[in-house]
Design an enzyme around this catalytic site. Sequence first.
Site, mmCIF file in Angstrom:
data_model
loop_
_atom_site.group_PDB
_atom_site.id
_atom_site.type_symbol
_atom_site.label_atom_id
_atom_site.label_comp_id
_atom_site.label_asym_id
_atom_site.label_seq_id
_atom_site.Cartn_x
_atom_site.Cartn_y
_atom_site.Cartn_z
ATOM 1 N N GLU A 1 96.045 58.946 51.847
ATOM 2 C CA GLU A 1 96.431 57.737 51.125
ATOM 3 C C GLU A 1 95.449 57.493 49.976
ATOM 4 O O GLU A 1 95.390 56.411 49.415
ATOM 5 C CB GLU A 1 96.552 56.526 52.044
ATOM 6 C CG GLU A 1 95.300 56.139 52.782
ATOM 7 C CD GLU A 1 95.448 54.827 53.537
ATOM 8 O OE1 GLU A 1 95.810 53.818 52.921
ATOM 9 O OE2 GLU A 1 95.186 54.830 54.759
ATOM 10 N N CYS B 1 97.343 55.130 57.026
ATOM 11 C CA CYS B 1 96.539 55.980 57.926
ATOM 12 C C CYS B 1 97.398 56.792 58.890
ATOM 13 O O CYS B 1 96.874 57.546 59.706
ATOM 14 C CB CYS B 1 95.549 55.125 58.712
ATOM 15 S SG CYS B 1 94.474 54.162 57.655
ATOM 16 N N HIS C 1 93.370 55.114 66.574
ATOM 17 C CA HIS C 1 93.049 55.085 65.146
ATOM 18 C C HIS C 1 91.805 54.214 64.974
ATOM 19 O O HIS C 1 91.713 53.122 65.544
ATOM 20 C CB HIS C 1 94.227 54.518 64.343
ATOM 21 C CG HIS C 1 93.852 54.164 62.944
ATOM 22 N ND1 HIS C 1 93.220 55.054 62.112
ATOM 23 C CD2 HIS C 1 93.988 53.023 62.232
ATOM 24 C CE1 HIS C 1 92.989 54.472 60.947
ATOM 25 N NE2 HIS C 1 93.442 53.230 60.991
#
Length: 389
Positions: free
Chosen positions: A78, A110, A232
Site C-alpha cells: 500500500e 494491510c 496483523h
Amino acid sequence: MQIGIDRIHFATASQAFDLKDLAEARSVDPDKYTIGIGQDKMSMAGEDEDIVTLGANAALPIVEGHEGSIDALLFATESSVDQSKSAGVHVHELLGLNSRCRVVELKHACYSGTAALQMAVGMVARNPKQSVLVIASDIARYELESPGESTQGCGAVAMLVKANPSILAIEPDSGLHTQDVMDFWRPNYSDTAMVDGKYSAKVYLDSLKHAWLHFQEVSGMVISDIQHFCYHLPFTKMAEKAHARLLKVNKTDHPKIESLKATLQYNRIVGNSYTASLYIGFCSLLDNAKEDLANQRVGFFSYGSGCVAEFFSGLIQPGYKERLLTESHQNALSARRTIDYPEYLALYKTQHHSDGQDFESRPMTQGQFRFSGIKDHKRLYERNESSEG
Ligand code: COA
C-alpha cells in the site's frame, strides 16, 4: 495435496529509531510507546531504500539458485511507487527471474499480502508444478506529531508458495469480512495515511469477530484446535487486544495472551510494515518459539483498513526448522544503525519524491540492492556493491 509456504524470509531497513528518543522529542512518557502501544523501535528507510529494495532483499535468499523456476511474482503493497507499473517488475529484474513469469501488484491496505498468498495457493492448486513468489512490502508513514507517528516502521516479507511445502501447509477454509468504512486511507495527493486511529482499532476488533465466526462455520474448528495465533500487527499491543477479544467471543481464557510473546518479538523493534507485518509476526513465531512447532496449527488474522479481513489456518510441517533463515533475520536486525532525532526528521523528509525532479540517493543501505535515484522520472535500482553479502 498440501500447498503452502515452502520458504519465508523478511528484510527491513538499515536504520532504526528508538521510540524513547521520539518520546523525548514529543514530550511524551516513553511508557506510552513501550508499554501502552508495545513498540520499542521503528525501522526507518534510508535514502536508497524503498519497497522495491526491501522486497528484493527479502526474496533474494529464497530464490537464489531457483531464478528460472519462478512462475509468478505477486507483489502486495500500500506504499506503491508508481500508479501504473508494478513494483514487482523492478524486483523481477533485480533478482534475475525468468521472463516467462507473471508479475502483478496487489492493493488493499494491510490485507493484500494475504490476498496474494491465497491467490498463489490457488495458482499452485491449478498447476502443482508451479512456484509462486509472494512479496509483501511497505513503508508505514504517518504525519509528524500525529498519534500514528509512533507506529511507523517498514519491512518486506517474501514467501515461496509450492505444493508439498516445507514450512506451512495452508488449510482450505477462510473466514472473511468486508465492509466499506473510512478508518484509514491515503488519497493520491497525500504521502501519509489519513487515519481515525481509535475507530480503526474498533473496526479491526469487530472484523476479527466476524471473520472468526465465519471461519468456525466453514471449517468446523473451535478455538482449542489452534495452538498459535498470529495477528496483523500495526503495533504489538493490538495483538493483545485482538486475542482478548477472540477469547471473549469464545468464552474461554485459553490460550493465554502470554502465548503471543514469540510472535511479537520482531515487530516490537521493526514497527508497522502494513502488508508484511502479519508475516513478520509469523517469522518471529517460527524463529523465537521455545518449543518444536511441528504439526501444530497456526491461526492467522489479516486485517486491511477500509476494510477487508480474513481468518485462516495452517499446519507447521515436520522438519520446518532446517528451512528457516533465523540467523539472517537476527543479523539484519542487530546490524541496523541507530539514528538520532535530527536524522529521523531528515530521512522522513527525503522518503517521498513528489516534485518530479531528478534525485541521486546517498549510499546508506546494508542490503544487496539499492534505489540509486530518479532520472527523467524513472526510478533506478542497482546491486549494492558495498554490501558484504
Ligand atoms: N504508560 C503506559 N501506558 C500508557 C501511558 C503511559 N504513560 N500513556 C498512555 N498509555 C496507553 C493508553 O492507556 C492506551 O492504552 P489502551 O489502548 O490499552 O487504552 C495506549 O497507551 C495508547 O494511548 P492513546 O492515548 O490511546 O494513544 P493515541 O490516541 O495517541 O494513539 C493509536 C494510539 C493506536 C490511535 C495511534 O497510534 C494510531 O492512530 N495508530 C495508527 C492506526 C492504527 O495502527 N490502527 C490500528 C488498526 S489497523
